[in-house]
Design an enzyme around this catalytic site. Structure first.
Site, PDB file in Angstrom:
ATOM      1  N   ASP A  29       0.841  -1.200   0.000  1.00 34.72           N
ATOM      2  CA  ASP A  29       0.000   0.000   0.000  1.00 34.72           C
ATOM      3  C   ASP A  29       0.873   1.244   0.000  1.00 34.72           C
ATOM      4  O   ASP A  29       1.956   1.250   0.588  1.00 34.72           O
ATOM      5  CB  ASP A  29      -0.899  -0.032   1.252  1.00 34.72           C
ATOM      6  CG  ASP A  29      -2.046   0.958   1.158  1.00 34.72           C
ATOM      7  OD1 ASP A  29      -2.253   1.552   0.079  1.00 34.72           O
ATOM      8  OD2 ASP A  29      -2.738   1.141   2.176  1.00 34.72           O
ATOM      9  N   HIS A  46       2.633   3.391  -9.071  1.00 35.04           N
ATOM     10  CA  HIS A  46       2.431   1.946  -9.270  1.00 35.04           C
ATOM     11  C   HIS A  46       3.641   1.332  -9.988  1.00 35.04           C
ATOM     12  O   HIS A  46       4.052   0.220  -9.678  1.00 35.04           O
ATOM     13  CB  HIS A  46       1.157   1.696 -10.081  1.00 35.04           C
ATOM     14  CG  HIS A  46      -0.102   2.064  -9.335  1.00 35.04           C
ATOM     15  ND1 HIS A  46      -0.306   1.716  -8.021  1.00 35.04           N
ATOM     16  CD2 HIS A  46      -1.213   2.759  -9.715  1.00 35.04           C
ATOM     17  CE1 HIS A  46      -1.491   2.172  -7.618  1.00 35.04           C
ATOM     18  NE2 HIS A  46      -2.057   2.809  -8.629  1.00 35.04           N
ATOM     19  N   LEU A 140      11.590 -20.415  -4.116  1.00 36.68           N
ATOM     20  CA  LEU A 140      10.532 -19.561  -3.569  1.00 36.68           C
ATOM     21  C   LEU A 140       9.217 -19.765  -4.317  1.00 36.68           C
ATOM     22  O   LEU A 140       9.198 -19.843  -5.542  1.00 36.68           O
ATOM     23  CB  LEU A 140      10.966 -18.092  -3.703  1.00 36.68           C
ATOM     24  CG  LEU A 140       9.902 -17.050  -3.339  1.00 36.68           C
ATOM     25  CD1 LEU A 140       9.688 -16.988  -1.830  1.00 36.68           C
ATOM     26  CD2 LEU A 140      10.280 -15.671  -3.870  1.00 36.68           C
TER      27      LEU A 140
HETATM   28  C1  FPP Z   1      -1.716   0.356  -3.312  1.00 35.13           C
HETATM   29  O1  FPP Z   1      -1.289   1.621  -3.563  1.00 35.13           O
HETATM   30  C2  FPP Z   1      -1.278  -0.661  -4.243  1.00 35.13           C
HETATM   31  C3  FPP Z   1      -2.077  -1.341  -5.115  1.00 35.13           C
HETATM   32  C4  FPP Z   1      -3.427  -0.928  -5.495  1.00 35.13           C
HETATM   33  C5  FPP Z   1      -1.685  -2.604  -5.703  1.00 35.13           C
HETATM   34  C6  FPP Z   1      -0.224  -2.950  -5.714  1.00 35.13           C
HETATM   35  C7  FPP Z   1       0.311  -2.858  -7.079  1.00 35.13           C
HETATM   36  C8  FPP Z   1       1.617  -2.778  -7.376  1.00 35.13           C
HETATM   37  C9  FPP Z   1       2.685  -2.847  -6.353  1.00 35.13           C
HETATM   38  C10 FPP Z   1       2.044  -2.576  -8.773  1.00 35.13           C
HETATM   39  C11 FPP Z   1       2.126  -3.746  -9.664  1.00 35.13           C
HETATM   40  C12 FPP Z   1       2.192  -5.092  -9.063  1.00 35.13           C
HETATM   41  C13 FPP Z   1       2.816  -6.143  -9.659  1.00 35.13           C
HETATM   42  C14 FPP Z   1       2.764  -7.475  -9.024  1.00 35.13           C
HETATM   43  C15 FPP Z   1       3.545  -6.003 -10.913  1.00 35.13           C
HETATM   44  P1  FPP Z   1      -2.402   2.739  -3.500  1.00 35.13           P
HETATM   45  O2  FPP Z   1      -2.685   3.183  -4.869  1.00 35.13           O
HETATM   46  O3  FPP Z   1      -3.590   2.262  -2.744  1.00 35.13           O
HETATM   47  O4  FPP Z   1      -1.662   3.844  -2.669  1.00 35.13           O
HETATM   48  P2  FPP Z   1      -2.366   5.020  -1.853  1.00 35.13           P
HETATM   49  O5  FPP Z   1      -3.149   4.362  -0.747  1.00 35.13           O
HETATM   50  O6  FPP Z   1      -1.197   5.806  -1.351  1.00 35.13           O
HETATM   51  O7  FPP Z   1      -3.236   5.783  -2.796  1.00 35.13           O
END
Ligand code: FPP
Length: 249
Positions: A29, A46, A140
């Site tokens: 997150d 992202h 893994l």
């Molecule tokens: C939260 O950040 C993250 C996600 C919605 C999903 C996680 C995705 C990735 C790490 C990118 C791609 C993944 C892979 C496996 C290639 P947020 O947008 O909720 O952050 P915020 O709460 O600060 O807005």
């Protein structure tokens, strides 16, 4: 120091750091806030998050962790603006295209949880290909949760049990925790020993609800794109320092 009982089954001595968790699950997150803090579009947050995924996989391997489960896209994430959903799916696609050969070389087995039928057909094919290509690997196990929701997973398990009862293959009295757990996804894997959430939020957000019943929970202030090797190693050291009781003394 680990309590006796389940703790002995789910943790083992490993590496120079002593006890390492067998299974670490991470709620990644904070990509959006990482980008906002730099005046960048969320998509770049992202993208940086995907880089952090590469690093986390590397660190998990070097620590001797057996299973790393990452919450890549929750069943609630569809509610995000369409362009952000598109960006996340595009990143997943890119990750699977670019990384699979190296993951395979490094003996990583890739698995997926969540309802993949709602994903685009090319993504479903990439997922099936990644699973097939790495199925025999014994290093893994990297589990990506995509369109995953813990409650839905539990409902699906209940439905399968009900079907078995209706078909006369199972008596209601035979339904116990073990029988239930066998109907969840990845029933062959140990439950997570450690669940980490980055970005300071302190919620499970529908992640591995059944499997995390006894997990140690670690909430870190660091935003996901900043989750580097030192942070991961410190998280594991914090886990190691905790005493796990499983309801006993
Ligand atoms: C939260 O950040 C993250 C996600 C919605 C999903 C996680 C995705 C990735 C790490 C990118 C791609 C993944 C892979 C496996 C290639 P947020 O947008 O909720 O952050 P915020 O709460 O600060 O807005």
């Amino acid at each position: 120091m680990l309590a006796s009982g389940q703790g002995e089954q789910t943790a083992r001595a490993g590496g120079a750091n002593g006890i390492v968790p067998r299974h670490v699950a991470i709620i990644m997150d904070g990509n959006g806030r990482w980008a906002a803090a730099r005046g960048l579009p969320r998509a770049l947050g992202h993208r940086q998050g995907a880089e952090a995924v590469r690093g986390a996989v590397r660190t998990a391997r070097s620590l001797g962790i057996e299973v790393l489960t990452l919450y890549a896209f929750s069943s609630e994430n569809w509610k995000r603006p369409a362009d952000e959903v598109r960006d996340l799916m595009a990143l997943l696609r890119l990750y699977l295209r670019r990384e699979i050969a190296e993951l395979d070389r490094n003996d990583v087995r890739m698995r997926f949880i969540g309802d993949r039928t709602a994903l685009s057909s090319d993504l479903q094919e990439l997922i099936a290909h990644a699973e097939r290509k790495t199925a025999e690997n014994r290093g893994l196990q990297l589990v990506l949760a995509v369109n995953y929701g813990g409650r839905n997973e539990i409902v699906c398990a209940a439905r399968r049990l009900a079907e078995e009862v209706a078909a006369g293959r199972l008596a209601p009295a035979e339904i116990d925790e073990d029988a239930f757990a066998r109907h969840l996804e990845l029933a062959d894997l140990p439950d997570p020993d450690l669940v980490i959430r980055t970005s300071g939020e302190q919620r499970l957000s529908n992640f591995l609800l059944w499997q995390s019943a006894y997990s140690e929970l670690l909430f870190l202030d660091c935003l996901w794109p900043d989750f580097d090797e030192a942070t991961f190693r410190q998280a594991v050291a914090d886990y190691t320092a905790r005493e796990r009781r499983f309801g006993g003394r």
